[in-house]
Write an enzyme that holds these catalytic residues in place. Sequence first.
Site, PDB file in Angstrom:
ATOM      1  N   LYS A  11       0.831  -1.209   0.000  1.00  8.23           N
ATOM      2  CA  LYS A  11       0.000   0.000   0.000  1.00  8.23           C
ATOM      3  C   LYS A  11       0.872   1.269   0.000  1.00  8.23           C
ATOM      4  O   LYS A  11       0.460   2.307  -0.517  1.00  8.23           O
ATOM      5  CB  LYS A  11      -0.978  -0.007   1.184  1.00  8.23           C
TER       6      LYS A  11
ATOM      7  N   THR B 192      -4.022   5.570   3.583  1.00 10.07           N
ATOM      8  CA  THR B 192      -2.712   6.090   3.180  1.00 10.07           C
ATOM      9  C   THR B 192      -2.823   6.967   1.941  1.00 10.07           C
ATOM     10  O   THR B 192      -2.046   7.897   1.756  1.00 10.07           O
ATOM     11  CB  THR B 192      -1.745   4.921   2.915  1.00 10.07           C
TER      12      THR B 192
END
Lengths: 217, 217
Positions: A75, A132
């Site tokens: 990620k 994120t």
Amino acid sequence: MLGEIVTVEMPGHAVAHLSGPSFALEVVSGLPTALTLAISDRKIGEELAHAMATPLFRLYQTTDITGAGIGGAVKNVLAIACGIVTGRAMGDNARAALITRGLAEIIRLGTAAGGKAETLMGLSGLGDLVLTCSSEQSRNLSLGIALGKGRPLADILASRASVTEGVTTAAAALLLAQKHKIEMPIVSAVDAVLNRGANIDAEIKGLLSRPLKAEVA
Amino acid sequence: MLGEIVTVEMPGHAVAHLSGPSFALEVVSGLPTALTLAISDRKIGEELAHAMATPLFRLYQTTDITGAGIGGAVKNVLAIACGIVTGRAMGDNARAALITRGLAEIIRLGTAAGGKAETLMGLSGLGDLVLTCSSEQSRNLSLGIALGKGRPLADILASRASVTEGVTTAAAALLLAQKHKIEMPIVSAVDAVLNRGANIDAEIKGLLSRPLKAEVA
């Protein structure tokens, strides 16, 4: 991955992996947070979950340590890609498409490496990715934004005291993808920009001119 | 769903469903956009995709009209939930968890109704959900934010000329969930607030005190 190293260094101990969308500042402020607790021993996992969890700190259990580890790592690479899209002012549509196609890459890699698609669609995959890619609190996102605005990588890294994980993870994820013979076009483009001196606009053009396919994970 | 109505009203015609993360203003501005083109006739779908697609308007094809329809509809309900979380200042961790667990609800409903998980994890499911939950351009998100800040629903609706789809979709999605005997706790909480006079804080507390489970879609 970290879990594997701990297993080798401390044999006979159960390794638990806590992963998911969690800015620490929000956790200590008592804002609601939900995470994945990955541990191969289901019974110890249940004890851990019940010892640590509160209504505002929810833990969902899985035995899929591989999936949780890959989701949490890759990620960061996609957050850099989201940052570049933001820094280049490419719009919200592009950002949403990037997160979606990026998750498909994470799922391909995670399942090829022995993880479960469910884990990667869960808190330690999708959840962590969404957080994120959405919050400027993320170091990887802000690095991507600076890159997208045209600032050189060496400059950005020199100005930071903290580690930006995505820079080294891009190359590692790509190696793992090659080992498993799977395609990760977005991760590959980020790695090319970060580690192989590629031009950002050329990489974006390359991604947008890939042949149209059926939509599968 | 719309596709079913068109099929009944115009028998013998192929119905195509274009769905995914796409603010129209960005599309006409020439910003990159990727969408799902759902159509049961694969050959007509390929012709359509090649006629409409450009490098900046990418179309991924599927035959899963049910999945694309459910993803596009239910995401509006979850956008209201995301808005409530934002309006109540519950933090980014909570928002990311809500999107993740919300997608799990969409996948449960979509697959129970005969759609494919891949479609719902794709542009017309996850992609559309991420966009709608992240951008204040979204009518459903802004309605949720106003609700979260304590403004009464009737007030918000009275001040709007445009339709906020999620308000009626919440009840419809819940009916479909009951028919298929699946749980949709977030959608149910939104419906309770919108259509059954429930208290927002009580519904949030209810969601946060659900028993801990394994993380599965």
